[in-house]
Every structure is written in structure tokens, then in C-alpha cells.
Design a protein around this motif. Structure first.
Motif, mmCIF file in Angstrom:
data_model
loop_
_atom_site.group_PDB
_atom_site.id
_atom_site.type_symbol
_atom_site.label_atom_id
_atom_site.label_comp_id
_atom_site.label_asym_id
_atom_site.label_seq_id
_atom_site.Cartn_x
_atom_site.Cartn_y
_atom_site.Cartn_z
ATOM 1 N N GLU A 1 9.561 -0.085 10.212
ATOM 2 C CA GLU A 1 9.126 -1.160 11.110
ATOM 3 C C GLU A 1 8.964 -2.464 10.337
ATOM 4 N N ILE A 2 9.421 -3.544 10.934
ATOM 5 C CA ILE A 2 9.176 -4.899 10.437
ATOM 6 C C ILE A 2 8.123 -5.532 11.346
ATOM 7 N N TYR A 3 7.073 -6.059 10.720
ATOM 8 C CA TYR A 3 6.008 -6.747 11.463
ATOM 9 C C TYR A 3 5.947 -8.171 10.934
ATOM 10 N N GLN A 4 6.136 -9.144 11.832
ATOM 11 C CA GLN A 4 6.219 -10.531 11.386
ATOM 12 C C GLN A 4 5.292 -11.453 12.196
ATOM 13 N N PRO A 5 4.201 -11.949 11.590
ATOM 14 C CA PRO A 5 3.410 -12.993 12.246
ATOM 15 C C PRO A 5 4.268 -14.240 12.441
ATOM 16 N N VAL A 6 4.013 -14.973 13.514
ATOM 17 C CA VAL A 6 4.874 -16.112 13.844
ATOM 18 C C VAL A 6 4.166 -17.449 13.717
ATOM 19 N N ASN A 7 2.868 -17.448 13.345
ATOM 20 C CA ASN A 7 2.178 -18.723 13.157
ATOM 21 C C ASN A 7 1.166 -18.595 12.021
ATOM 22 N N SER A 8 0.594 -19.723 11.607
ATOM 23 C CA SER A 8 -0.276 -19.741 10.429
ATOM 24 C C SER A 8 -1.604 -19.046 10.674
ATOM 25 N N THR A 9 -1.992 -18.886 11.911
ATOM 26 C CA THR A 9 -3.233 -18.164 12.195
ATOM 27 C C THR A 9 -3.016 -16.657 12.222
ATOM 28 N N GLN A 10 -1.755 -16.225 12.168
ATOM 29 C CA GLN A 10 -1.358 -14.820 12.213
ATOM 30 C C GLN A 10 -1.772 -14.141 13.518
ATOM 31 N N TYR B 1 4.720 3.821 2.958
ATOM 32 C CA TYR B 1 4.753 2.666 2.062
ATOM 33 C C TYR B 1 4.834 1.411 2.906
ATOM 34 N N ASN B 2 3.871 0.536 2.714
ATOM 35 C CA ASN B 2 3.857 -0.764 3.387
ATOM 36 C C ASN B 2 4.109 -1.855 2.360
ATOM 37 N N LYS B 3 5.164 -2.602 2.538
ATOM 38 C CA LYS B 3 5.459 -3.744 1.664
ATOM 39 C C LYS B 3 4.949 -5.004 2.354
ATOM 40 N N TYR B 4 4.066 -5.760 1.648
ATOM 41 C CA TYR B 4 3.364 -6.855 2.313
ATOM 42 C C TYR B 4 3.927 -8.250 2.038
ATOM 43 N N ASN B 5 4.747 -8.438 1.045
ATOM 44 C CA ASN B 5 5.078 -9.806 0.614
ATOM 45 C C ASN B 5 6.445 -10.263 1.104
ATOM 46 N N LEU B 6 6.786 -10.003 2.351
ATOM 47 C CA LEU B 6 8.100 -10.414 2.846
ATOM 48 C C LEU B 6 8.242 -11.929 2.894
ATOM 49 N N ASN B 7 7.165 -12.626 3.252
ATOM 50 C CA ASN B 7 7.230 -14.086 3.335
ATOM 51 C C ASN B 7 5.815 -14.655 3.362
ATOM 52 N N SER B 8 5.705 -15.984 3.399
ATOM 53 C CA SER B 8 4.413 -16.660 3.274
ATOM 54 C C SER B 8 3.527 -16.500 4.506
ATOM 55 N N PHE B 9 4.098 -16.054 5.630
ATOM 56 C CA PHE B 9 3.283 -15.825 6.826
ATOM 57 C C PHE B 9 2.720 -14.404 6.875
ATOM 58 N N GLY B 10 3.027 -13.602 5.873
ATOM 59 C CA GLY B 10 2.462 -12.261 5.813
ATOM 60 C C GLY B 10 3.303 -11.207 6.490
ATOM 61 N N GLY B 11 4.632 -11.363 6.447
ATOM 62 C CA GLY B 11 5.502 -10.341 7.013
ATOM 63 C C GLY B 11 5.371 -9.018 6.264
ATOM 64 N N GLU B 12 5.504 -7.899 6.994
ATOM 65 C CA GLU B 12 5.325 -6.577 6.406
ATOM 66 C C GLU B 12 6.489 -5.668 6.784
ATOM 67 N N ASP C 1 0.850 -1.190 0.000
ATOM 68 C CA ASP C 1 0.000 0.000 0.000
ATOM 69 C C ASP C 1 0.879 1.230 0.000
ATOM 70 N N ILE C 2 0.439 2.244 -0.725
ATOM 71 C CA ILE C 2 1.065 3.563 -0.667
ATOM 72 C C ILE C 2 -0.004 4.531 -0.182
ATOM 73 N N ARG C 3 0.274 5.178 0.912
ATOM 74 C CA ARG C 3 -0.722 6.072 1.507
ATOM 75 C C ARG C 3 -0.135 7.475 1.666
ATOM 76 N N ALA C 4 -0.978 8.452 1.452
ATOM 77 C CA ALA C 4 -0.593 9.834 1.675
ATOM 78 C C ALA C 4 -1.738 10.527 2.394
ATOM 79 N N GLY C 5 -1.406 11.502 3.207
ATOM 80 C CA GLY C 5 -2.443 12.214 3.943
ATOM 81 C C GLY C 5 -2.008 13.624 4.255
ATOM 82 N N ILE C 6 -2.981 14.477 4.429
ATOM 83 C CA ILE C 6 -2.712 15.858 4.802
ATOM 84 C C ILE C 6 -3.657 16.250 5.921
ATOM 85 N N ALA C 7 -3.158 17.005 6.866
ATOM 86 C CA ALA C 7 -3.982 17.479 7.973
ATOM 87 C C ALA C 7 -3.645 18.944 8.229
ATOM 88 N N PHE C 8 -4.649 19.675 8.659
ATOM 89 C CA PHE C 8 -4.468 21.093 8.959
ATOM 90 C C PHE C 8 -5.369 21.461 10.121
#
Length: 765
Positions: free
Chosen positions: A459-468, A432-443, A409-416
Motif C-alpha cells: 500500500e502507498i499512503y500519501q498525505p496531500v497537504n502540509s497539515t497531513q 515493513y513500513n517505509k516512511y521517507n517517500l517524500n517531504s509530506f510524509g508519504g509511506e 518500522d519493521i513489525r512482527a507478530g504472532i497469534a494463536f
């Protein structure tokens, strides 16, 4: 005499069996298609049979259901009692998506979407409305005929009409999965996502043939055809002042010309019914009751022309027995489950969502819920099923397709924000969030912000099991935030500061986080971890030099290292992070500085909050309470105890609880007062004044509202709760939920007659 009676009976039987056949052609027209139901109701009442149905778009939807055994009354109930905004939507229901995605979306208000597809190309959605939600209701309604692959074997033989997106060719759909065929016929390009069937990408049939009389003639050869046109004539005087009007005109342009050409070519055995639908658009799903009545009246006016097609009671009973029954699927016993997953996500993740038991009959209702839960993981554009025979076994095949943003995902936002009292701030965000690091859904998440808050974060976010459910996250960041603080928040040594004005304080904060967490479904999360940070607040104070008799700026700053262990529990079931109508949000947390690990101060902090949204018609009440308690700490102008028992000031601005600003003691300036203890409560009421129920997920909704807030904040080492003044604020406001975030124009009034006007866009900092 007996011979005469027998001859009469035989003649009647021959006549009945040789009655003229009747085809029904139903055009497209969006919500105006509710008129089809009124016409079907009148045909039923007058015993006029329907032997074949061909439909385009909404005509294929209503026609397909009628051909599958639903009565006109059942269709009317379905149209008028269905919450269409649950199925015709541009995003997934917030309560259902993973907790992490829910948190990230709240940090980027608005609906502007850019993604990275399976080929790592930057892309946009192929439609405003998502396919899976609409397919869900279609499959649910057609569940009794989903295993009938030949539509001629339905109670009434039926064909849907779609368009080949590649070349505009008319595509009649007379076999396959009826729910998908109807979807193909109704998916207006630019509205719904297209669908691919048999290798052909299909969209709304109205583009190529919105009144498919020719297909009826060619496929079924009926003796007579009743043709229903609910398309919208051109309005030359239309003013294009809204998305609705532009989209309506686009569809009219695409469909109306081929309708007019078809009407000109109607034959003597073909009867045209055109309901009087002036003032109703293809978006008026909230007016189905009225539109159905219009259809009924139009058929009534046409009855004299088609009355000769009516059957007597006995003949119509025979017709009902043959064509008006409801088929029932023979429910298979499932012997195996096979996953056909066309993404990088592990098959184990998909399989963990399927509750179908081996050796048991197919549980259609549960399977539908499971498929939606797979879809809500936000990796897939669709999650579908089929049952095949393989090696003398019934195999349930689950098939997934990658979403348009499956790789990122690519996200942009503005606030005032401006309080018209000297404080105006802006914020620009990019992530920018990159989602396809591995088969468990690492981001891998990366964010940049400029404005009031300057931020670099990865930030690296890594699920550690198949249920996420379980995960690890590692975060590094560098930020500098501007706060407006009052003199009481500053160091005692600067006693000559102008106490009537707030002053900017810049809080520099950088470090890292290691967290271990667990997601409990899509609404709760717990996490424990460690933060290692350095803080360096600084401010320029306008002070009076008594020696020289002059005013001058003096910079106050210091640096501290903080090593903190933390734990929190979060709850979030709100349906909207900014203008919720239902759900709860809250949590509890605890943080402890550990001097043994290098922290310059030793203090702990506990906090908690709970907010809920309760709707009554167009009104919503949001109560909100929160508290904070800090131990072994003073303020920036007081001391705290470090690991050696030495007195030091706590320099972490974020360690304190602040009051002031819109909905945080409205009327008072932002950061009016601060403390290391807090108790807060508020009631916020808003009323929806502008809303489009059919397109609610893509159009703005406007509100008027008011709030009242009461709170106390104080320093534990200086005073007590009883001696601390209760601050009270209130506001009235107008708000709009726009595509770039919440927009507020508010007036705040406090208990000390402080008055402030606020303008806020994209509020999330």
C-alpha cells in the motif's frame, strides 16, 4: 548605653553576614530520592540554610527545583500528585498519535520495536523510556528559570552531575538549559534515551559520581557540607526473578562503589545523612508519601550534629529573602519564527503545528503543547525551542531531530487461538513500513501473513497537504482465509452434509483499493473509495452418496468479481486497543456494489458500532454495540440480484456477519451462525489484579474479567427480526497485556449450555 546597643547591632550584623556557608549534596537513587524532600522540609523547619546545591540523578532533580525557588512542601505535592506514568513511558499516548499509526499499531499487538534510522540502518530504541515526555514535565516545572543560563544566578547556586557516555567522565553542568541538564543527570542508560549537550552524549551522573561531594568542594568551597545518600546498598541475597530486580541491581552496581569510596573520604566538616529506606526500590514512585517521611525522620535524628548551623528567625528571614524567592522570566515578544528541521519532513508540516503569534509575547503553555504535538507525529526524537536575538529581533527557533525509526518500522507478530473443541489456529505476521517517500510524509507499507489468514499486501499512503489531514491511499492484496462455517451457511444442493459439525471454508480474495480520506485530528477519519476484487470461496464437504452408499468429499467453489464503492467514518480515542481504560471506538460505513463497473452482484451494506471504556478505580466497564444491514442479498445458500436482475449467490464470505467465539457469543463455536443482518450488544468488565504503576508502559498488567453478550443474525430474505432467536453468551477470563500482545484464558457459556474453553495469544485476527 546607646553606643553599646549600636556596637551589639553592628556585631550581630557582622556575625550574620559572616555565618558559615552550607552546601547540600544529594545523591541519586530513583524514587528513593523522595527522601531528599523530607530532609529539605526538616532543614526548613529548623532554619538550617542551604547556600549551594550539587545533585546527581534524582538528587539533581529535587535539588534543581529547590534551587529554583520551590519549597519542600511544593516538592512533596509535586511528587505525590503527579501521574508519573504519563511522563515515564515507553511509547506515545495512543490518543495523541496520528490516526493511521494508531490503526497500524492495533494490528500488531505488543511492544517489540525495530526501526530504520536516518541512515537507513536497522536499529532499536536507545532507551526504554522516551526523552520528550520527561523533558516536557521538566520544562514545565523549570519554566520560570529556563532563560537563566548561569545556574550560579539561581536563587541557590546549583550544579547537576552527568556522565559522558563515550568515556565515563564526570560532567558537572552549571550552565545552559536547566531542564535539559537535569534530564542528562537522570537518564539512566538502558532506561531513558541519552541526550546530547554541547556535542557530548550524556547519561545518568550516578554512573560516574553518585555522591558528588568532590564537585561541591571544587566549585563552591562551602564551610560545611550536608551529604545525603539515598542509594541502595548491595543485597547479596537478592533473587533476580523480574525485570525490576535486574534493572535495580544494574543501577546499584554502577553507582554503589563510587558512593562507598566517597563516604570513606568525608571530612570533619561534612555530615552524612543516610535515610533508612530498606524495602524501598528506585521504582517505588507510588510510595513517595512514605519515602518523604523517612527522609524527614533521618534528618531529625541527625539534628544534634548539625544544630549549630541553624539560624535565628531574623537571620533566616534574611536568608529567605536572598535564596528562597521565585524568579520570573522576562517574557519576550516574538518577532520571527524559524524552523530548524533535521529530517526529510517539510518545514510546513512543523510550522503548521506552532500557534505562537508574531508580535505577541511568548505563550509558553501553548508552545509546550505544540512541541508535543510535533513529537506525536512520530517522525522526531525531540522537538525543542529557544529564543535568540538576531538582527535586533527575538527569534523563536524550533528544532527537530529525527526519531530512531524515522525512515521506517519493521513489525512482527504472532497469534494463536484454541477453543479446545477442535479449532486451533495460528497467525504469523511481518510488516515493513517505509516512511521517507517524500517531504509530506508519504509511506509504503508491505505485509506478509501466514496461518489462518495468508496475506500479501502492499500500500502507498500519501498525505496531500502540509497539515497531513487529506490523503490518498492505493492498496493491492492477495489473501486466503480459513473460516469454520456451519452447514446452514453452505449451498442448498449439498443436503447430505453432517449438520452437527462445522467445516473449514477457504475464502480466496484478491484485488485493489483506491481511497481518498481526511483525518480529523488524531481521533477521527473519513474515507471514500472504490474496491475491485475477485472472491473464490471453496470448501470440502463430507457428503453421503446415496447411489453408492458411501461418504465422500466434494469440493464446492465459485468465483465472482465485485466492484464496490464505499465510505466510512471512524472514531478511535481509546488509550489501549485491547485493554482500554478510557476513550471511545466506533464508526459508520456504507458499501454499494456497482454492476455498471463490472460487479457480478448488486447489493449494498450499512454497518456501525460503538464501544467505550469507563474506569472506576481498578475496574473498567466496556459496553459495545454494533449493527449490520444488507440490502438485495441472500446468503451463499440463497440468491441475490445482479445488475441484469438475474438470481446469483453472493460468494463474498466477508459480506456476512458472523457470531460465535470469544466475546462474540462466547461458548458457541467460532462462525457458529451467519447472516446478512446483525444486531449485537455486550458488556465486558475487567479488574486489574497486578500492575506496576511506575513502569506500567513496559511491564505486564493482569486482569480478571467477565462478559455477557446478546445478538441476532439472520437472512433478510428468509426470516424477520422478530422470528429470529436471540443468542446469549457469557465468559469469565484471566488476561495479561504482554509485550507480544493480549493473552486470554477464558471459559465461555451460552444460553443452550454450550461450553467452550479458549486460549488466545496476540488476538487480532
Amino acid at each position: 548605653m546607646r553606643k553599646l546597643i549600636v556596637l551589639i547591632i553592628l556585631a550581630g550584623a557582622v556575625f550574620a553576614s559572616n555565618r558559615p556557608s552550607v552546601g547540600l549534596v544529594l545523591s541519586g537513587g530513583g524514587a528513593r530520592g523522595g527522601a531528599h524532600v523530607g530532609i529539605l522540609k526538616y532543614l526548613e523547619e529548623k532554619h538550617i540554610p542551604v547556600d549551594y546545591i550539587v545533585g546527581t540523578s534524582m538528587g539533581s532533580f529535587m535539588g534543581g527545583l529547590y534551587a529554583s525557588g520551590y519549597s519542600a512542601d511544593e516538592l512533596a505535592y509535586f511528587l505525590t500528585h503527579t501521574k508519573w506514568e504519563n511522563y515515564i513511558r515507553s511509547n506515545k499516548p495512543r490518543k495523541k498519535i496520528p490516526f493511521r499509526r494508531k490503526t497500524l499499531s492495533a494490528q500488531f499487538p505488543g511492544n517489540i520495536k525495530v526501526g530504520v534510522d536516518a541512515n537507513n540502518n536497522i536499529t532499536l530504541p536507545t532507551g526504554v523510556f522516551e526523552k520528550q515526555s520527561m523533558l516536557y514535565i521538566l520544562q514545565k516545572k523549570f519554566k520560570d528559570v529556563l532563560f537563566i543560563n548561569d545556574f550560579k544566578k539561581l536563587p541557590i547556586p546549583y550544579t547537576a552531575v552527568a556522565t559522558n557516555l563515550a568515556n565515563g567522565e564526570v560532567i558537572p553542568l552549571s550552565s545552559g538549559n536547566i531542564a535539559k541538564s537535569v534530564y542528562a543527570s537522570i537518564c539512566v542508560p538502558g532506561g531513558f534515551e541519552p541526550i546530547t549537550l554541547n556535542g557530548i552524549t550524556l547519561v545518568d551522573g550516578g554512573i560516574s559520581q553518585n555522591l558528588p561531594v568532590q564537585i561541591m568542594r571544587k566549585l563552591f568551597h562551602p564551610d560545611y557540607i550536608i551529604v545525603v545518600d539515598i542509594s541502595t546498598p548491595f543485597d547479596k541475597d537478592k533473587k533476580f526473578r523480574s525485570y525490576d530486580e535486574v534493572m535495580t541491581q544494574q543501577i546499584d552496581i554502577l553507582t554503589r562503589k563510587n558512593v562507598e569510596d566517597t563516604i570513606k573520604g568525608l571530612k570533619k566538616n561534612e555530615f552524612l545523612i543516610t535515610p533508612e529506606l530498606d524495602g524501598y526500590s528506585f521504582l517505588d514512585a507510588d510510595k513517595y508519601d512514605e519515602i518523604i517521611k523517612k527522609g524527614y525522620e533521618s534528618a531529625k535524628k541527625k539534628f544534634n550534629e548539625i544544630s549549630f548551623l541553624a539560624l535565628n528567625e531574623k537571620e533566616y528571614d534574611k536568608y529567605r529573602q536572598k535564596h528562597r524567592y521565585k524568579p520570573h522570566n522576562k517574557i519576550p515578544v516574538i518577532d520571527e519564527i524559524e524552523i530548524q528541521n533535521n529530517t526529510y519532513i517539510s518545514n510546513k508540516i512543523v510550522r503548521s503545528k506552532i500557534h505562537q503569534q508574531i508580535g505577541k509575547k511568548l505563550d509558553f503553555e501553548q508552545l509546550q503543547k505544540d512541541l508535543m504535538n510535533i513529537y506525536y507525529l512520530m517522525y522526531f526524537s525531540s522537538a525543542e525551542y529557544k529564543v535568540i536575538r538576531k538582527d535586533a529581533k527575538n527569534v523563536l527557533v524550533i528544532t527537530t531531530q529525527p526519531g530512531w525509526n524515522v525512515n521506517g518500522d519493521i513489525r512482527a507478530g504472532i497469534a494463536f487461538e484454541d477453543d479446545f473443541n477442535g479449532h486451533s489456529d495460528y497467525q504469523v505476521r511481518f510488516e515493513y513500513n517505509k516512511y521517507n517517500l517524500n517531504s509530506f510524509g508519504g509511506e509504503w507499507r508491505n505485509r506478509v501473513e501466514v496461518g489462518k489468514r495468508r496475506l500479501l499486501q502492499t500500500e502507498i499512503y500519501q498525505p496531500v497537504n502540509s497539515t497531513q489531514e487529506g490523503y490518498v491511499r492505493v492498496n493491492g492484496y492477495y489473501e486466503k482465509v480459513k473460516h469454520y462455517v456451519t452447514p446452514q451457511f453452505l449451498l442448498d444442493e449439498f443436503s447430505n452434509v453432517d449438520e452437527e459439525k462445522t467445516t473449514p471454508l477457504y475464502s480466496l480474495n484478491y484485488g485493489g483499493i483506491l481511497g481518498l480520506g481526511f483525518n480529523m485530528g488524531s481521533t477521527m477519519q473519513v474515507e471514500v473509495g472504490m474496491k475491485i476484487r475477485k472472491v473464490n470461496p471453496s470448501t470440502d464437504l463430507f457428503v453421503y452418496d446415496e447411489v453408492n452408499g458411501e461418504f465422500d468429499y466434494i469440493t464446492a467453489e465459485t468465483t465472482q468479481r465485485l466492484t464496490q464503492f464505499y465510505g466510512y467514518y471512524k472514531l478511535d480515542s481509546l488509550d489501549n486497543p485491547f485493554f482500554p481504560k478510557s476513550g471511545l471506538r466506533g464508526g459508520l460505513g456504507y458499501m454499494q456494489n456497482i454492476s455498471a463497473f463490472g460487479s457480478h452482484v448488486k447489493y449494498s451494506q450499512a454497518y456501525g458500532e460503538l464501544a467505550g471504556a469507563y474506569s472506576f478505580g481498578k475496574g473498567t466497564l466496556v459496553p459495545h454495540v454494533k449493527f449490520g444491514a444488507t440490502l438485495n442479498s441472500g446468503g451463499l445458500d440463497d440468491v441475490a440480484t445482479d445488475g441484469n436482475g438475474e438470481a446469483v449467490s453472493v460468494q463474498d464470505v466477508e459480506a456476512y456477519f458472523h457470531l460465535g467465539g470469544l466475546f462474540n457469543i462466547s461458548g458457541r463455536p467460532t462462525y457458529y451462525t451467519s447472516g446478512d443482518q446483525l444486531i449485537y450488544g455486550s458488556l465486558n468488565y475487567r479488574y486489574s489484579i497486578l500492575s506496576n504503576q511506575f513502569l506500567k508502559s513496559i511491564t505486564s498488567e493482569a486482569y480478571i474479567g467477565c462478559s455477557i453478550e446478546a445478538a441476532k443474525t439472520w437472512y433478510k430474505n428468509r426470516t424477520t427480526f422478530a422470528d429470529t432467536k436471540t443468542l446469549v453468551g457469557s465468559s469469565v477470563y484471566i488476561a495479561i497485556d504482554t509485550i507480544i500482545g493480549p493473552l486470554y484464558l477464558a471459559y465461555g457459556y451460552s444460553d443452550t449450555s454450550n461450553q467452550t474453553v479458549y486460549f488466545s495469544l496476540g488476538r487480532s485476527y
